[in-house]
Design a protein around this motif. Structure first.
Motif, PDB file in Angstrom:
ATOM      1  N   UNK A 255     -23.001  -1.135  11.088  1.00  0.00           N
ATOM      2  CA  UNK A 255     -23.242   0.140  10.402  1.00  0.00           C
ATOM      3  C   UNK A 255     -24.211  -0.048   9.246  1.00  0.00           C
ATOM      4  N   UNK A 256     -25.395  -0.496   9.559  1.00  0.00           N
ATOM      5  CA  UNK A 256     -26.344  -0.756   8.474  1.00  0.00           C
ATOM      6  C   UNK A 256     -27.783  -0.666   8.974  1.00  0.00           C
ATOM      7  N   UNK A 257     -28.590   0.090   8.251  1.00  0.00           N
ATOM      8  CA  UNK A 257     -30.032   0.121   8.539  1.00  0.00           C
ATOM      9  C   UNK A 257     -30.777  -0.171   7.239  1.00  0.00           C
ATOM     10  N   UNK A 258     -31.654  -1.172   7.282  1.00  0.00           N
ATOM     11  CA  UNK A 258     -32.529  -1.436   6.140  1.00  0.00           C
ATOM     12  C   UNK A 258     -33.871  -0.777   6.447  1.00  0.00           C
ATOM     13  N   UNK A 259     -34.213   0.246   5.683  1.00  0.00           N
ATOM     14  CA  UNK A 259     -35.406   1.036   5.990  1.00  0.00           C
ATOM     15  C   UNK A 259     -36.281   1.147   4.728  1.00  0.00           C
ATOM     16  N   UNK A 260     -37.169   0.152   4.548  1.00  0.00           N
ATOM     17  CA  UNK A 260     -37.974   0.127   3.322  1.00  0.00           C
ATOM     18  C   UNK A 260     -38.856   1.364   3.198  1.00  0.00           C
ATOM     19  N   UNK A 261     -38.732   2.052   2.052  1.00  0.00           N
ATOM     20  CA  UNK A 261     -39.539   3.264   1.831  1.00  0.00           C
ATOM     21  C   UNK A 261     -40.741   2.940   0.947  1.00  0.00           C
ATOM     22  N   UNK A 262     -40.568   2.044   0.003  1.00  0.00           N
ATOM     23  CA  UNK A 262     -41.588   1.565  -0.957  1.00  0.00           C
ATOM     24  C   UNK A 262     -41.863   2.551  -2.092  1.00  0.00           C
ATOM     25  N   UNK A 263     -41.944   3.862  -1.789  1.00  0.00           N
ATOM     26  CA  UNK A 263     -42.165   4.841  -2.857  1.00  0.00           C
ATOM     27  C   UNK A 263     -41.642   6.191  -2.390  1.00  0.00           C
ATOM     28  N   UNK A 299     -32.895  -0.192   1.122  1.00  0.00           N
ATOM     29  CA  UNK A 299     -34.356  -0.037   1.134  1.00  0.00           C
ATOM     30  C   UNK A 299     -35.050  -1.033   0.228  1.00  0.00           C
ATOM     31  N   UNK A 300     -36.375  -1.046   0.287  1.00  0.00           N
ATOM     32  CA  UNK A 300     -37.218  -1.787  -0.662  1.00  0.00           C
ATOM     33  C   UNK A 300     -38.078  -0.770  -1.404  1.00  0.00           C
ATOM     34  N   UNK A 301     -38.259  -0.996  -2.705  1.00  0.00           N
ATOM     35  CA  UNK A 301     -39.113  -0.131  -3.521  1.00  0.00           C
ATOM     36  C   UNK A 301     -40.093  -1.008  -4.291  1.00  0.00           C
ATOM     37  N   UNK A 302     -41.342  -0.592  -4.340  1.00  0.00           N
ATOM     38  CA  UNK A 302     -42.314  -1.257  -5.221  1.00  0.00           C
ATOM     39  C   UNK A 302     -42.634  -0.295  -6.355  1.00  0.00           C
ATOM     40  N   UNK A 325     -28.822   5.313  -1.664  1.00  0.00           N
ATOM     41  CA  UNK A 325     -28.857   4.030  -0.943  1.00  0.00           C
ATOM     42  C   UNK A 325     -27.659   3.176  -1.340  1.00  0.00           C
ATOM     43  N   UNK A 326     -27.152   2.430  -0.381  1.00  0.00           N
ATOM     44  CA  UNK A 326     -26.042   1.515  -0.677  1.00  0.00           C
ATOM     45  C   UNK A 326     -26.489   0.386  -1.591  1.00  0.00           C
ATOM     46  N   UNK A 327     -27.746  -0.052  -1.409  1.00  0.00           N
ATOM     47  CA  UNK A 327     -28.340  -1.003  -2.342  1.00  0.00           C
ATOM     48  C   UNK A 327     -29.836  -1.015  -2.068  1.00  0.00           C
ATOM     49  N   UNK A 328     -30.577  -1.628  -2.971  1.00  0.00           N
ATOM     50  CA  UNK A 328     -32.016  -1.714  -2.720  1.00  0.00           C
ATOM     51  C   UNK A 328     -32.605  -2.938  -3.402  1.00  0.00           C
ATOM     52  N   UNK A 329     -33.759  -3.358  -2.886  1.00  0.00           N
ATOM     53  CA  UNK A 329     -34.555  -4.389  -3.538  1.00  0.00           C
ATOM     54  C   UNK A 329     -35.687  -3.680  -4.256  1.00  0.00           C
ATOM     55  N   UNK A 330     -35.787  -3.960  -5.549  1.00  0.00           N
ATOM     56  CA  UNK A 330     -36.754  -3.273  -6.396  1.00  0.00           C
ATOM     57  C   UNK A 330     -37.784  -4.305  -6.860  1.00  0.00           C
ATOM     58  N   UNK A 331     -39.051  -4.128  -6.448  1.00  0.00           N
ATOM     59  CA  UNK A 331     -40.075  -5.121  -6.773  1.00  0.00           C
ATOM     60  C   UNK A 331     -41.127  -4.542  -7.697  1.00  0.00           C
ATOM     61  N   UNK A 332     -41.606  -5.401  -8.629  1.00  0.00           N
ATOM     62  CA  UNK A 332     -42.764  -5.014  -9.439  1.00  0.00           C
ATOM     63  C   UNK A 332     -44.006  -5.298  -8.607  1.00  0.00           C
ATOM     64  N   UNK A 333     -44.918  -4.359  -8.557  1.00  0.00           N
ATOM     65  CA  UNK A 333     -46.133  -4.578  -7.781  1.00  0.00           C
ATOM     66  C   UNK A 333     -46.856  -5.837  -8.252  1.00  0.00           C
TER      67      UNK A 333
END
Ligand code: 5AD
Ligand code: SF4
Length: 448
Positions: A255-263, A299-302, A325-333
């Motif tokens: 029961x999990x989808x990782x769907x990076x949106x980025x912005x 998701x992933x966000x830049x 989101x259940x959790x996310x990875x947040x990256x600095x560009x």
């Protein structure tokens, strides 16, 4: 020179699995893995170049180790930094003798033989169409959960990303070989498989069977012996509803989808060349939310992509509120070589990127605290991954990919690798705490 080697891995799951392949291939040829670089003749760094920091870490490691105790040892740089920097690495770190990209792992023994025969510098930087995705020798670190590569490389061209350059064009494995490998893993005791690909859902079976990703996923999920099947990473543009239907219909699919949106801003998405609008992304989120199963979304966000305005950033924060989101990875560009964004106008100052990073982090933390608290009292099945002796807790993972640390009355039994129902008693933003859900009559929970 004795045949001992040490390998350190940086970066993503693809890299972790590449290292498992490297280790397996070398063990097969009589090399021996050791625990510390001090004990090794060969020192390999399997590297990541997705952000500048990751790349700097590798050069820093190479420098310090050489100064401390690197004399007489052979250094090899593998993976993404190797592919990206190529022979330039020899100039920057002259004590390195081997530079090889991820597609070359199967040729590593031949490269080492060349070094042993006296060659000073050897490179392996070609993307070979005939490359082997998996090797029967892959030495998987975890005896219950196995990575399985189904597609390599990336044909997209996101403006910030080095991956198409470091991992080359997309190459899919045949469905037949994926299924054969997954069966073999199940037969040898693995109960959880994670299908890997830079864009796993862009999978296209090159054989006449011509399966799409959703079909492959469902068929892997039907293999007897497997309890859990995961997949990562999905690209929104190629994310079709059939994938959600497959999850709904196949109990083993997690029961999990990782769907990076980025912005969360359509104009930033366009500048990033992501090939979808926010509306198109939200349509996929809607499919996932309407599924019969309760599917976690991550998701992933830049933050701080060139030209990102305050308004764009606010759109991203709004998106977090909408999706929860259940959790996310947040990256600095981070500007990368060979990418379109590197020369884009209107770069965001570092301090401003850092500010947005913190704001986004805190914003998401509040969402996670709120959403996690709703889980208190629920019973979740966990796959037990380890034990924290100091806290007297077992460490489990739910189907939704959350960490659930739990207590269990039986302290002398090894639960690692089993599946157990656990009742959630407390919820933090990043993990849950619980107790094994014992059903009155038995002291040991049912191992389902
Ligand atoms: N800067 C910051 N983050 C990046 N990512 C990829 N390239 C960059 C970059 N240049 C992030 C994306 C991707 C994740 C694996 O890493 O969010 O999904
Ligand atoms: Fe990089 Fe974009 Fe390819 Fe993902 S889809 S690997 S972010 S280029």
């Amino acid at each position: 020179m004795d045949k001992t080697f040490y390998i350190e891995t940086f970066g993503c799951q693809m890299n972790a699995h590449d290292s498992e392949k490297v280790v397996g291939v070398l063990l097969e040829k009589g090399y021996r893995e050791v625990e510390t670089p001090q004990d090794a003749s060969y020192i390999f760094y399997n590297t990541c170049s997705i952000r500048d920091k990751a790349e700097q870490k590798v050069f820093h490691r190479l420098d310090t180790f050489k100064r401390e105790s690197g004399k007489g040892k052979v250094f090899g740089v593998l993976g993404c930094v190797a592919q990206q920097e190529g022979e330039k690495i020899f100039a920057r770190a002259p004590h390195v003798s081997l530079v090889a990209g991820s597609a070359s792992y199967s040729k590593l023994p031949q490269m080492l033989v060349r070094l042993e025969a006296g060659e000073k510098r050897v490179t392996g930087l070609k993307f070979d169409e005939q490359e082997a995705f998996e090797t029967p020798f892959a030495r998987r670190d975890n005896p219950y959960r196995a990575y399985l590569t189904i597609i390599e490389g990336c044909d997209k061209s996101c403006a910030y990303c080095v991956v198409p350059f470091t991992r080359g064009p997309e190459r899919s494995r045949t469905s037949h070989s994926v299924i054969a490998e997954a069966r073999q893993l199940a037969d040898s005791g693995y109960t959880e498989i994670q299908l890997l690909g830079q864009n796993v859902n862009s999978y296209r079976d090159p054989s006449p069977a011509a399966w799409d990703f959703a079909t492959l996923l469902a068929r892997v999920g039907e293999i007897p012996g497997l309890r859990r099947v995961r997949f990562t990473t999905s690209h929104p543009r190629d994310f079709v509803k059939d994938i959600i239907d497959a999850i709904d219909q196949t109990p083993t699919l997690c029961n999990h989808v990782h769907l990076p949106v980025q912005s969360g801003s359509t104009s930033v998405l366009a500048a990033m060349q992501r090939q979808y609008t926010l509306e198109e992304y939200m349509l996929r989120i809607d499919w996932i939310k309407k599924a019969r199963r309760n599917i976690a979304i991550t998701t992933d966000i830049i933050v701080g992509f060139p030209g990102e305005t305050e308004r764009d950033f606010a759109d991203t924060l709004n998106l977090l509120d909408t999706v929860e989101y259940d959790s996310l990875f947040n990256f600095k560009y981070s500007p990368r070589p060979n990418t379109a964004a590197r020369s884009m106008a209107d770069p965001i100052p570092e301090a401003e990127i850092a500010r947005r990073h913190v704001i986004l982090q805190e914003h998401q933390r509040a969402i996670q605290i709120r959403c996690s608290s709703l889980l208190v009292g629920a019973v979740e099945e966990v796959h037990v991954e380890g034990r924290n002796k100091a806290l007297n807790q077992w460490i489990g993972r739910t189907s939704t990919n959350r960490t659930l640390n739990f207590t269990h009355p039986e302290t002398d039994r090894d639960l690692v690798g089993t599946y157990l129902p656990v009742q959630v008693t407390r919820a933090g933003p990043n993990s849950l705490v619980g107790a094994a859900a014992l059903d009155g009559s038995e002291s040991i929970p049912r191992v389902v």
